[in-house]
Scaffold this active site. Structure first.
Site, PDB file in Angstrom:
ATOM      1  N   GLU A 167      30.131  21.425  50.753  1.00 51.37           N
ATOM      2  CA  GLU A 167      31.342  20.665  50.471  1.00 51.37           C
ATOM      3  C   GLU A 167      32.578  21.490  50.824  1.00 51.37           C
ATOM      4  O   GLU A 167      32.581  22.717  50.693  1.00 51.37           O
ATOM      5  CB  GLU A 167      31.380  20.234  49.005  1.00 51.37           C
ATOM      6  N   CYS A 202      27.061  32.196  38.104  1.00 52.31           N
ATOM      7  CA  CYS A 202      28.126  32.190  37.095  1.00 52.31           C
ATOM      8  C   CYS A 202      27.967  30.963  36.196  1.00 52.31           C
ATOM      9  O   CYS A 202      27.704  29.850  36.674  1.00 52.31           O
ATOM     10  CB  CYS A 202      29.495  32.173  37.771  1.00 52.31           C
ATOM     11  N   GLY A 258      29.396  29.419  47.388  1.00 52.28           N
ATOM     12  CA  GLY A 258      28.909  30.713  47.837  1.00 52.28           C
ATOM     13  C   GLY A 258      29.821  31.879  47.503  1.00 52.28           C
ATOM     14  O   GLY A 258      30.970  31.714  47.106  1.00 52.28           O
ATOM     15  N   SER A 263      37.548  37.189  41.083  1.00 54.10           N
ATOM     16  CA  SER A 263      37.295  36.337  39.924  1.00 54.10           C
ATOM     17  C   SER A 263      36.990  37.233  38.727  1.00 54.10           C
ATOM     18  O   SER A 263      35.835  37.583  38.467  1.00 54.10           O
ATOM     19  CB  SER A 263      36.128  35.384  40.204  1.00 54.10           C
ATOM     20  N   LEU A 264      38.030  37.597  38.018  1.00 54.88           N
ATOM     21  CA  LEU A 264      37.881  38.497  36.867  1.00 54.88           C
ATOM     22  C   LEU A 264      37.240  37.744  35.702  1.00 54.88           C
ATOM     23  O   LEU A 264      36.205  38.130  35.176  1.00 54.88           O
ATOM     24  CB  LEU A 264      39.238  39.064  36.474  1.00 54.88           C
ATOM     25  N   CYS A 318      37.819  23.781  40.971  1.00 62.86           N
ATOM     26  CA  CYS A 318      37.094  25.052  40.950  1.00 62.86           C
ATOM     27  C   CYS A 318      35.838  24.945  40.090  1.00 62.86           C
ATOM     28  O   CYS A 318      35.890  24.474  38.956  1.00 62.86           O
ATOM     29  CB  CYS A 318      37.991  26.157  40.396  1.00 62.86           C
TER      30      CYS A 318
END
Length: 357
Positions: A93, A117, A171, A226-227, A345
């Site tokens: 996508e 995640c 990904g 991405s913390l 997101c």
């Protein structure tokens, strides 16, 4: 039957080498790539200054179109999401976000993802394979074709083109760094897309060795990390990558990146009720950010499949932002786009049998 190699994946030097091998003039490489990336043709016959015999060789040896559009959805806020089928029957996508004549595209770099995640639907797909550079570039070209076909205009009234690239779709981009690097170099090439490095952002969950490699390769892009949590206990619970490279190692890599590139790093920070959107988390985020040239991009948790994770209330979000801003840390809240079409997101996912994850 083996699928022909995607011509858009080839670098200029690789294309010249192929031309030499088939007894063609190497200067044709520049002509061919201008047709691919400047004129953005969709058919070999559109390359009118390339001899017919060479066009036949190209058609025999390479694929020109790598992705088949299965579906596109338009959100009430103007965001568009595409579902593409790859040549081997998998799906990815791609999301286009319009804003005041600018068009940002969030591209996928892998089919599925292995990072697992907790707040991301792509994780539920598992990992299938990396995308080739040509496939990633075709995601971008497909958006340009859509803009042209629909007569959409930029700020100056010209036919619009993609203005910003965000490697933040399906990904982990740094686990496909070779192909991502090729894409960034093609986009940055002055003879082709001529896109500035600051208009391309590569996002990572925190693959520490690859952050260093990104600098070593001099990949033309900005870096986002991405913390998503401020201590190892919480971060490991939602991002398994932290068990391999904990926050301390990640921050060492960020510091080296800043020192060697003199660029800011953006921390992506998902606000999760009771975990990352608390007074304690605000204090820990300030401690991390204060000594560094970083910006924070806060994102309220979008709907996912983990019933234990919840979005904070608007009041909790405002309190968190106020606390961080009081410490003079640059933090912005990203307005969710495309939620109604699952384009925000962490919401990109597709199962091969045709059901959304």
């Amino acid at each position: 039957m083996e699928w022909p190699r995607n011509i858009k994946t080839l670098t200029t030097d690789e294309l010249k080498a192929w031309l030499r091998d088939v007894n063609e003039k190497q200067y044709r490489a520049d002509q061919i790539q201008k047709w691919l990336f400047c004129q953005q043709v969709r058919n070999w016959d559109e390359m009118v200054n390339v001899p017919p015999a060479l066009r036949e060789k190209l058609a025999e040896q390479f694929s020109l179109l790598a992705l088949k559009e299965d579906q596109h959805l338009v959100s009430v806020d103007g965001t568009v999401k595409w579902l593409f089928e790859t040549h081997d029957g998998h799906h990815i996508e791609t999301v286009m976000i319009p804003a005041n004549g600018r068009y940002s595209v969030c591209v996928s770099t892998q089919i599925g993802c292995a990072q697992n995640c907790a707040f991301c639907r792509t994780a539920k797909m598992g990992f299938t394979r990396n995308l080739e550079a040509g496939e990633i570039l075709e995601e971008i070209l497909s958006v340009n074709w859509y803009l042209k076909d629909n007569g959409l205009l930029d700020e100056e009234g010209n036919i619009a083109q993609v203005t910003n690239i965000i490697f933040m779709g399906m990904g982990e981009p740094l686990n496909n760094l070779e192909q991502v690097h090729r894409v960034c170099c093609t986009l940055h090439n002055q003879k082709l897309f001529n896109m500035g490095a600051k208009r391309m952002t590569v996002s990572t969950s925190g693959v520490v060795p690859k952050i260093k490699e990104l600098v070593d390769r001099n990949t033309p892009c900005c870096l986002a990390v991405s913390l998503n949590s401020t201590n190892n206990e919480y971060r490991s619970s939602v991002m398994p990558v932290n068990r391999v490279w904990p926050i301390e190692k990640l921050l060492e890599a960020v510091d080296e990146y800043i020192r060697r590139t003199d660029n800011y790093v953006t921390f992506e920070f998902v606000l999760i009720q009771g975990i990352t959107c608390t007074p304690k988390a605000a204090k820990e985020l300030i401690r991390i950010c204060a000594p560094r040239r970083v910006k924070v991009n806060a994102i309220v948790l979008n709907d996912g499949d983990d019933p234990t994770l919840h979005a904070p209330t608007p009041e909790e979000v405002e309190d968190f932002l106020a606390a961080v801003r009081a410490a003079e840390i640059q933090i912005t809240i990203r307005n969710p786009r495309g939620r109604d079409i699952l384009a925000a997101c962490g919401q990109l996912a597709y199962k091969k049998e045709g059901k959304k994850c």
